[in-house]
Write an enzyme that holds these catalytic residues in place. Structure first.
Site, mmCIF file in Angstrom:
data_model
loop_
_atom_site.group_PDB
_atom_site.id
_atom_site.type_symbol
_atom_site.label_atom_id
_atom_site.label_comp_id
_atom_site.label_asym_id
_atom_site.label_seq_id
_atom_site.Cartn_x
_atom_site.Cartn_y
_atom_site.Cartn_z
ATOM 1 N N MET B 1 44.789 6.599 74.333
ATOM 2 C CA MET B 1 45.802 7.583 74.679
ATOM 3 C C MET B 1 47.074 7.301 73.886
ATOM 4 O O MET B 1 47.180 6.304 73.187
ATOM 5 C CB MET B 1 46.094 7.544 76.180
ATOM 6 C CG MET B 1 44.913 8.025 77.010
ATOM 7 S SD MET B 1 44.588 9.780 76.764
ATOM 8 C CE MET B 1 43.146 9.983 77.808
ATOM 9 N N CYS B 2 48.024 8.148 74.045
ATOM 10 C CA CYS B 2 49.217 8.088 73.218
ATOM 11 C C CYS B 2 50.425 8.398 74.084
ATOM 12 O O CYS B 2 50.286 8.652 75.281
ATOM 13 C CB CYS B 2 49.142 9.123 72.098
ATOM 14 S SG CYS B 2 47.580 9.060 71.227
ATOM 15 N N GLU B 3 51.590 8.349 73.489
ATOM 16 C CA GLU B 3 52.776 8.823 74.206
ATOM 17 C C GLU B 3 53.519 9.827 73.343
ATOM 18 O O GLU B 3 53.522 9.746 72.114
ATOM 19 C CB GLU B 3 53.667 7.651 74.603
ATOM 20 C CG GLU B 3 52.989 6.804 75.683
ATOM 21 C CD GLU B 3 53.960 6.227 76.692
ATOM 22 O OE1 GLU B 3 55.033 6.829 76.923
ATOM 23 O OE2 GLU B 3 53.645 5.168 77.238
ATOM 24 N N ILE B 78 53.608 8.278 69.496
ATOM 25 C CA ILE B 78 53.113 6.940 69.171
ATOM 26 C C ILE B 78 51.663 6.886 69.628
ATOM 27 O O ILE B 78 51.302 7.413 70.675
ATOM 28 C CB ILE B 78 53.961 5.808 69.781
ATOM 29 C CG1 ILE B 78 54.051 5.919 71.291
ATOM 30 C CG2 ILE B 78 55.347 5.771 69.156
ATOM 31 C CD1 ILE B 78 54.756 4.732 71.934
ATOM 32 N N ASN B 108 48.672 14.341 73.384
ATOM 33 C CA ASN B 108 48.215 13.166 74.109
ATOM 34 C C ASN B 108 46.979 13.576 74.882
ATOM 35 O O ASN B 108 47.005 14.592 75.584
ATOM 36 C CB ASN B 108 49.325 12.684 75.065
ATOM 37 C CG ASN B 108 48.791 11.864 76.211
ATOM 38 O OD1 ASN B 108 48.228 12.401 77.156
ATOM 39 N ND2 ASN B 108 48.955 10.565 76.147
#
Lengths: 257, 257
Positions: B1-3, B78, B108
């Site tokens: 996952m990401c932000e 990110i 995301n």
């Protein structure tokens, strides 16, 4: 007018030395203070830096000068505005995706009366350069196909470039990450560095590099510019109408009017 | 996952404070160390920074943290890789031109079985995210028109997003520079800062800012993130299926499932 710089290499190589020389001309040793930009390919990806401020005093340019970004193809532009305001949207290089590849374009010259045919790709800014880029990609998308051999693509690019050159000054850098197409109407020069490597001194600032210490014997690195960057090397000057297709640091196809 | 992180403001505003908090999560206070990127609109132009290295230790991220780039819309991401290698081509935000505007996308989540219909826009890298972005733009190009009112575009975007959300996690940031569309399936929160401004403290690093000293009384600046960035402010949490369209720092349209 503007100045152009490109690199084609057979191994990921940084552009710090050449970029340092070129960016001095953006407000210090040259009048090209209306923004600058550089795009580095890394594999199929690109990373770009664009700045409407003068490159000679740009904090971001300073980072690019001193932070080695390794690339096999890079394209750089410093701008002296003629057509189009000074703003980020008018700052080269321009980038579009075609056939799942990023195409990167920078132009020196002026075709102030150029009117692009409507097409899929449209300019975001107001420069003749970006309109020319969109026109080229619209032509490729319409007349060529994914996976066409380099010879076919180049045939179309040369025909387009010859046509633009009849309407004004058109010094061109164009890449899809695999190959780099260069076309000269008024000024372009190249140098190919390979073993045995030696030292080189920049024309625009007191910086010398010894390429021997930064390379391996197999490296082949070519730099293409509108005006030679070093004083102690022999640059190969393009003739008007001459084009060269670069791949991994070497000319793979070339021709002229 | 990401932000994810985005900003919408009614006056050009820098992102230094929020960006500093988010980038700590890229290898320091969070596991999102597989690259980062940020795109700032300036007028119709964009400037982007992309880096496949961890944001917490990136020299280029450090410059973006400390060099105020003023923008009315910015999108930042990110990455913690799931689908697609760690490389520049897979680093968000992704950018394409449509109707003479740059569209910028960050995502995301994961839709690992997603297969895009063939279309004009194609992914360059191998992420499901970029394939989703191309799918959205292909849909807009086919079913909408330049100059369509925001309501019409949003209707299409919501329908697409609801459809993707049925196939996986789809938290979205998408902008054309004028408006910012945000969609939540699992996590998103926003904060709107306006006069009287106060201080705020980052959750991820020991940095406090007093917005009072950096703003004028007319400023409206909203920040949208996957996880709140500050400890001493009240963030407005999105519900699953909720979407909000932002313009100049304020929600202009919103809805939910």
């Amino acid at each position: 007018m503007c100045e152009l710089l490109a690199m084609s290499a057979n191994t990921p190589t940084d552009l710090c030395f050449s970029f340092t020389g070129l960016t001095r001309r953006g407000g210090e040793t040259g009048p090209h203070k209306d923004g600058w930009g550089v795009t580095f390919y890394e594999g199929k990806g690109v990373r770009s830096f664009h700045d409407p401020d003068p490159s000679a005093s740009s904090r971001i340019a300073e980072v690019v000068q001193t932070h080695p970004i390794k690339s096999e193809v890079a394209i750089c532009h410093i701008r002296q505005a003629n057509v189009g305001d000074i703003c980020l949207a008018n700052t080269h290089p321009f980038i579009r995706e075609l056939w799942g590849q990023y195409w990167v374009f920078a132009h020196n010259g002026q075709l102030s009366d150029f009117q692009a045919e409507p097409g899929f790709y449209e300019p975001v800014g107001t420069t003749d350069s970006e309109a020319l880029f969109c026109d080229m990609l619209n032509h490729l998308r319409q007349h060529c196909h994914r996976g066409d051999p380099a010879e076919t693509l180049v045939e179309h690019l040369v025909e387009l470039a010859n046509n633009y050159a009849r309407q004004g000054v058109f010094n061109l850098l164009l890449s899809n990450g695999e190959r780099l197409f260069t076309y000269c109407t008024t000024k372009m020069a190249s140098i190919t560095r390979r073993a045995p490597f030696g030292p080189a001194r920049l024309k625009d600032t007191d910086v010398t590099v010894d390429f021997e210490s930064e390379t391996t014997p197999d490296d082949i690195v070519s730099v293409i510019v509108t005006e030679p960057l070093t004083t102690d090397e022999k640059w190969d000057i393009y003739q008007p109408g001459e084009w060269r297709l670069w791949r991994k640091g070497e000319v793979v196809l070339s021709g002229g009017r």
